[in-house]
Design an enzyme around this catalytic site. Sequence first.
Site, short mmCIF file in Angstrom:
data_model
loop_
_atom_site.label_atom_id
_atom_site.label_comp_id
_atom_site.label_asym_id
_atom_site.label_seq_id
_atom_site.Cartn_x
_atom_site.Cartn_y
_atom_site.Cartn_z
CG ASP A 472 80.25 42.42 63.53
OD1 ASP A 472 80.47 43.48 62.93
OD2 ASP A 472 79.70 41.44 63.01
CB CYS A 507 85.89 47.05 60.79
SG CYS A 507 84.79 47.83 59.58
#
Length: 576
Positions: A472, A507
């Site tokens: 991330d 995502c």
Amino acid sequence: MTRRLSSSTRSQTEDSVFLKPDEDPIWLDDPPMTDGDPSQPRDGPPGLDEPPGPGTGPPGPQGHQEELWRDKFYTIVMGMHWCAVFCTISQITGYWAFFLVDGNGLFSAFYKSLQLLDFYLGVLLSFNPVFGVDSLCVMAEVEKTNHYWVLQATEGIGMAIIVFMIIRTVCKLEYGDAGWSAATVAVADHGDRRQSVSRQPSFTLSEWTDAQEDLMDLEAEPQTPIFDLGLDTRTEGDITTLSVTPVGLQERRGSNVSLTLDMCSPGCTEPYGYGAQLSPRDQTAKEYLREGTNTLTPSQLHTRAIDDQALQAEFYETPMNFVDPKEYNYPGLVRKNRYKTILPNAHSRVILRTADEEEFLSTYINANYLQGYGGEERAYIATQGPTVNTVGDFWRMVWQERCPIIVMITNLEEKNEKCAEYWPEDSVTHEGIEIKVVTVTQEDDYSLRVFTLKFDGEERSLRQYWYTSWPDQKTPDKAPPLLELVEEVEQARAEAPPTSGPVIVHCSAGIGRTGCFIATSILCKQLRSEGVVDILRTTCQLRLDRGGMIQTGEQYQFVHHVLSLYEKQLSHIVEE
């Protein structure tokens, strides 16, 4: 032709890279923080970002000074502690080396070094040596040796550590931590300078195949610069320098300075300083996104990929085009957004079909249609990672849009929840759609699930590629697995039925990693078809359709490196 926005046409908070004069940089690895009015309630866990209670308000000037002195005192005490530790270790090590040189064994030399230290401490602090007469005997032995220079060097090192500690203590008392922090950037005049901060890229570039053959001459870990940009000073009457009131964190989404969208609880609010009408500055941003372009030949692409400063500047000049949350002022909508300021741009958002089309909540999903290569309409859908409240809406969209492929580029949890597990282990039904897992295949960097969907007597096949090797807010450590996934998805899309719809990519927020994947897919096609790439133009088009696509400067650099690697691969294949 490359179109650029001059710094004179940008507001003080534009495009996320500039910090306010009194604002500290927020690093990517920092713990979560939220913005907004502290008096407003939070939906997050108890104890986080709660408004202060009685007696817990900010300390006054005197209390603040006392706190600073306590911090300084604690720092100095800890510094003296570590100084003593390092000094002791250095002396024992030096004495041990001295006795080793003098012909003693390992353990014997270590024992004698302790005795010698005991003797010196006894002299300095006026106490009887712990080892008694043994320490005196060792000292007598030392005076007869020919290697006394080792002891002199050892004692010099100890004195240097003590002097360093004294100087450091004085500096901390006078200047605090500023004089000793290499990461601190001093700004002499806060009113005239703004700061840009970027993190070090996490990806490496040298691996293309398992063989040792290197297909490109790029640095393995390019250095991301830290640079300052000045403000042009003009009169307020100049029409070219009109700017709107700062809009808070919403404009700063996507920079390397912070990714504070992850820190926001769904439903919390923050102030914004403009209404629905576009300001001159916003109009300029839209114009840039419509016309910005920078076509690169292969040789220019390779050169550009290692020009970190130029890439950072180009990324920061490109407007993010985020949506003002006031445009979505509907009761209950907060439950359908994972992040409060990442919202779908209105003109391209996916609208769910429902019996009552005037009921906005039932038609809403945080997703946008995106153009593909050559202006192909609705080639992709970029969306947030489904939440517990939106799993049903997600499957409605999959069925409504006849999507053949889902590309998921996030883990379910990365410090906190990034995506709900919206698929079943075996089978489940959402909104009347029966979802059944047919096969699960595990590859090195992703897993492939094949589903069958049934609704109203119709059955379809759906493939989900779950890519888990992308951290991330960062970039993958290697580019080849991403390119392999792009190829795999393109092949699966070509084999899908002609009536199939867009490829869904998500995502967590649906802008960072999602933007990188879609941009890479589009640009690989352009490179194969035209022999050139226009990464800036593709980024601008993606942000026109969904704000914030390709979220950080590091990700923007990574896309350039991936395309440079891909061009090297194509050239290598042609040569063979």
